[in-house]
Motif scaffolding. Structure first.
Motif, PDB file in Angstrom:
ATOM      1  N   GLY A  43       0.784  -1.228   0.000  1.00  0.00           N
ATOM      2  CA  GLY A  43       0.000   0.000   0.000  1.00  0.00           C
ATOM      3  C   GLY A  43       0.818   1.281   0.000  1.00  0.00           C
ATOM      4  O   GLY A  43       0.272   2.362   0.071  1.00  0.00           O
ATOM      5  N   GLY A  44       2.146   1.187  -0.101  1.00  0.00           N
ATOM      6  CA  GLY A  44       2.989   2.372  -0.184  1.00  0.00           C
ATOM      7  C   GLY A  44       2.743   3.332   0.954  1.00  0.00           C
ATOM      8  O   GLY A  44       2.759   2.956   2.117  1.00  0.00           O
ATOM      9  N   ASP A  45       2.457   4.565   0.638  1.00  0.00           N
ATOM     10  CA  ASP A  45       2.242   5.585   1.671  1.00  0.00           C
ATOM     11  C   ASP A  45       0.774   5.685   2.083  1.00  0.00           C
ATOM     12  O   ASP A  45       0.399   6.560   2.852  1.00  0.00           O
ATOM     13  N   GLY A  46      -0.058   4.805   1.550  1.00  0.00           N
ATOM     14  CA  GLY A  46      -1.471   4.802   1.920  1.00  0.00           C
ATOM     15  C   GLY A  46      -2.345   5.693   1.057  1.00  0.00           C
ATOM     16  O   GLY A  46      -3.550   5.751   1.252  1.00  0.00           O
ATOM     17  N   THR A  47      -1.757   6.392   0.085  1.00  0.00           N
ATOM     18  CA  THR A  47      -2.538   7.244  -0.800  1.00  0.00           C
ATOM     19  C   THR A  47      -3.426   6.379  -1.686  1.00  0.00           C
ATOM     20  O   THR A  47      -2.945   5.443  -2.320  1.00  0.00           O
ATOM     21  N   VAL A  48      -4.700   6.689  -1.727  1.00  0.00           N
ATOM     22  CA  VAL A  48      -5.640   5.934  -2.553  1.00  0.00           C
ATOM     23  C   VAL A  48      -5.806   6.667  -3.880  1.00  0.00           C
ATOM     24  O   VAL A  48      -6.089   7.865  -3.919  1.00  0.00           O
ATOM     25  N   TYR A  49      -5.605   5.933  -4.962  1.00  0.00           N
ATOM     26  CA  TYR A  49      -5.785   6.465  -6.305  1.00  0.00           C
ATOM     27  C   TYR A  49      -7.083   5.915  -6.861  1.00  0.00           C
ATOM     28  O   TYR A  49      -7.467   4.782  -6.570  1.00  0.00           O
ATOM     29  N   ARG A  50      -7.760   6.711  -7.680  1.00  0.00           N
ATOM     30  CA  ARG A  50      -9.002   6.278  -8.300  1.00  0.00           C
ATOM     31  C   ARG A  50      -8.855   6.369  -9.809  1.00  0.00           C
ATOM     32  O   ARG A  50      -8.551   7.428 -10.346  1.00  0.00           O
ATOM     33  N   LEU A  51      -9.090   5.256 -10.445  1.00  0.00           N
ATOM     34  CA  LEU A  51      -9.042   5.165 -11.894  1.00  0.00           C
ATOM     35  C   LEU A  51     -10.475   5.028 -12.390  1.00  0.00           C
ATOM     36  O   LEU A  51     -11.215   4.153 -11.932  1.00  0.00           O
ATOM     37  N   ILE A  52     -10.880   5.895 -13.289  1.00  0.00           N
ATOM     38  CA  ILE A  52     -12.228   5.855 -13.841  1.00  0.00           C
ATOM     39  C   ILE A  52     -12.125   5.332 -15.265  1.00  0.00           C
ATOM     40  O   ILE A  52     -11.341   5.847 -16.060  1.00  0.00           O
ATOM     41  N   THR A  53     -12.902   4.308 -15.564  1.00  0.00           N
ATOM     42  CA  THR A  53     -12.831   3.680 -16.879  1.00  0.00           C
ATOM     43  C   THR A  53     -14.230   3.372 -17.402  1.00  0.00           C
ATOM     44  O   THR A  53     -15.186   3.267 -16.621  1.00  0.00           O
ATOM     45  N   ILE A  54     -14.307   3.187 -18.718  1.00  0.00           N
ATOM     46  CA  ILE A  54     -15.570   2.767 -19.329  1.00  0.00           C
ATOM     47  C   ILE A  54     -15.593   1.247 -19.493  1.00  0.00           C
ATOM     48  O   ILE A  54     -16.569   0.699 -19.993  1.00  0.00           O
ATOM     49  N   LEU A  55     -14.528   0.561 -19.078  1.00  0.00           N
ATOM     50  CA  LEU A  55     -14.490  -0.899 -19.095  1.00  0.00           C
ATOM     51  C   LEU A  55     -15.234  -1.385 -17.855  1.00  0.00           C
ATOM     52  O   LEU A  55     -14.679  -1.442 -16.764  1.00  0.00           O
ATOM     53  N   LEU A  56     -16.489  -1.726 -18.029  1.00  0.00           N
ATOM     54  CA  LEU A  56     -17.387  -1.965 -16.902  1.00  0.00           C
ATOM     55  C   LEU A  56     -17.327  -3.386 -16.334  1.00  0.00           C
ATOM     56  O   LEU A  56     -17.682  -3.598 -15.186  1.00  0.00           O
ATOM     57  N   ALA A  63      -9.377  -5.308 -12.147  1.00  0.00           N
ATOM     58  CA  ALA A  63      -8.934  -4.047 -11.539  1.00  0.00           C
ATOM     59  C   ALA A  63      -7.424  -4.002 -11.359  1.00  0.00           C
ATOM     60  O   ALA A  63      -6.788  -2.979 -11.609  1.00  0.00           O
ATOM     61  N   GLU A  64      -6.833  -5.104 -10.922  1.00  0.00           N
ATOM     62  CA  GLU A  64      -5.384  -5.133 -10.680  1.00  0.00           C
ATOM     63  C   GLU A  64      -4.602  -4.864 -11.964  1.00  0.00           C
ATOM     64  O   GLU A  64      -3.628  -4.120 -11.959  1.00  0.00           O
ATOM     65  N   GLU A  65      -5.050  -5.460 -13.073  1.00  0.00           N
ATOM     66  CA  GLU A  65      -4.376  -5.242 -14.361  1.00  0.00           C
ATOM     67  C   GLU A  65      -4.519  -3.794 -14.822  1.00  0.00           C
ATOM     68  O   GLU A  65      -3.565  -3.185 -15.306  1.00  0.00           O
ATOM     69  N   LEU A  66      -5.728  -3.237 -14.695  1.00  0.00           N
ATOM     70  CA  LEU A  66      -5.938  -1.851 -15.114  1.00  0.00           C
ATOM     71  C   LEU A  66      -5.109  -0.880 -14.277  1.00  0.00           C
ATOM     72  O   LEU A  66      -4.543   0.076 -14.802  1.00  0.00           O
ATOM     73  N   ALA A  67      -5.024  -1.127 -12.978  1.00  0.00           N
ATOM     74  CA  ALA A  67      -4.221  -0.263 -12.111  1.00  0.00           C
ATOM     75  C   ALA A  67      -2.751  -0.337 -12.501  1.00  0.00           C
ATOM     76  O   ALA A  67      -2.055   0.686 -12.554  1.00  0.00           O
ATOM     77  N   ALA A  68      -2.250  -1.537 -12.803  1.00  0.00           N
ATOM     78  CA  ALA A  68      -0.847  -1.692 -13.220  1.00  0.00           C
ATOM     79  C   ALA A  68      -0.593  -0.986 -14.550  1.00  0.00           C
ATOM     80  O   ALA A  68       0.430  -0.317 -14.722  1.00  0.00           O
ATOM     81  N   LEU A  69      -1.525  -1.120 -15.482  1.00  0.00           N
ATOM     82  CA  LEU A  69      -1.382  -0.447 -16.770  1.00  0.00           C
ATOM     83  C   LEU A  69      -1.407   1.067 -16.608  1.00  0.00           C
ATOM     84  O   LEU A  69      -0.687   1.797 -17.289  1.00  0.00           O
ATOM     85  N   HIS A  70      -2.258   1.546 -15.714  1.00  0.00           N
ATOM     86  CA  HIS A  70      -2.346   2.985 -15.478  1.00  0.00           C
ATOM     87  C   HIS A  70      -1.028   3.517 -14.931  1.00  0.00           C
ATOM     88  O   HIS A  70      -0.539   4.573 -15.345  1.00  0.00           O
ATOM     89  N   ALA A  71      -0.417   2.782 -14.005  1.00  0.00           N
ATOM     90  CA  ALA A  71       0.887   3.198 -13.465  1.00  0.00           C
ATOM     91  C   ALA A  71       1.937   3.199 -14.567  1.00  0.00           C
ATOM     92  O   ALA A  71       2.779   4.112 -14.638  1.00  0.00           O
ATOM     93  N   GLN A  72       1.906   2.212 -15.462  1.00  0.00           N
ATOM     94  CA  GLN A  72       2.849   2.167 -16.585  1.00  0.00           C
ATOM     95  C   GLN A  72       2.638   3.351 -17.521  1.00  0.00           C
ATOM     96  O   GLN A  72       3.593   3.911 -18.052  1.00  0.00           O
ATOM     97  N   ARG A  73       1.394   3.730 -17.713  1.00  0.00           N
ATOM     98  CA  ARG A  73       1.105   4.883 -18.576  1.00  0.00           C
ATOM     99  C   ARG A  73       1.796   6.133 -18.044  1.00  0.00           C
ATOM    100  O   ARG A  73       2.357   6.916 -18.782  1.00  0.00           O
ATOM    101  N   TRP A  74       1.761   6.296 -16.719  1.00  0.00           N
ATOM    102  CA  TRP A  74       2.394   7.476 -16.149  1.00  0.00           C
ATOM    103  C   TRP A  74       3.908   7.399 -16.251  1.00  0.00           C
ATOM    104  O   TRP A  74       4.583   8.429 -16.366  1.00  0.00           O
ATOM    105  N   GLU A  75       4.487   6.214 -16.244  1.00  0.00           N
ATOM    106  CA  GLU A  75       5.929   6.093 -16.461  1.00  0.00           C
ATOM    107  C   GLU A  75       6.280   6.559 -17.870  1.00  0.00           C
ATOM    108  O   GLU A  75       7.284   7.231 -18.075  1.00  0.00           O
ATOM    109  N   ILE A  76       5.441   6.214 -18.843  1.00  0.00           N
ATOM    110  CA  ILE A  76       5.677   6.656 -20.216  1.00  0.00           C
ATOM    111  C   ILE A  76       5.565   8.175 -20.302  1.00  0.00           C
ATOM    112  O   ILE A  76       6.380   8.837 -20.953  1.00  0.00           O
TER     113      ILE A  76
END
Length: 167
Positions: A43-56, A63-76
């Motif tokens: 949980g790192g520093d405890g900061t909660v991130y919210r990802l909003i998607t149309i993939l329902l 969720a775990e895959e989307l969160a990992a992809l979102h973090a990778q997007r920010w690395e790019i």
């Protein structure tokens, strides 16, 4: 905070979003899925991130895959920032007047970025650190201090290279 319409099993829920102008009337809502996650080990520093998607559907996009992809997007995004705003000069316009020259300049920027990242990786391995923990900007400054002034100039700016005749 978005309204929770239906809680899903994996730290996500179904909600709806509306345009800012329709906020109070909630006109024309669009369905959305909200995924809540934290970064880092345990949980790192405890900061909660919210990802909003149309993939329902959680079955189609866990969720775990989307969160990992979102973090990778920010690395790019960070890499693009390093190249555009730190390695080069902000607002830099390629010097070449021809497409092949512009392509060559872009390729040179990418090669320099790769070399800097490789240097960071080598340092990280020797120091037993994760490469992401080493500052790109600091690395760039160190390398700039150690590169000769001649290397920073374009070969065209220095004129033709004159080699001595073989004896």
């Amino acid at each position: 905070m978005l309204p929770v319409l239906e809680a899903l099993a994996e730290d996500s829920y179904l909600s709806e979003i509306v345009a800012a102008r329709d906020h109070y009337r909630r006109a024309d809502p669009e369905p959305a899925r909200v995924i809540e996650y934290t970064l880092g080990p345990r949980g790192g520093d405890g900061t909660v991130y919210r990802l909003i998607t149309i993939l329902l559907e959680p079955d189609q996009a866990p969720a775990e895959e989307l969160a990992a992809l979102h973090a990778q997007r920010w690395e790019i995004e960070n890499i693009l920032d390093e190249i555009k705003n730190h390695q080069g000069v902000p607002g830099l316009v390629p010097r070449s007047q021809h497409p092949r020259g512009v392509e060559q300049e872009i390729f040179a920027f990418l090669l320099v970025h790769h070399a800097l990242r490789d240097l960071m990786h080598q340092v990280a391995l020797k120091a037993w650190h994760h490469p992401d923990r080493i500052s790109f900007i600091r690395t760039l400054r160190v390398v700039r201090r150690h590169v000769t002034g001649q290397a920073a100039l374009s070969p065209l700016a220095t004129g033709p290279v004159h080699r001595p005749e073989p004896a």
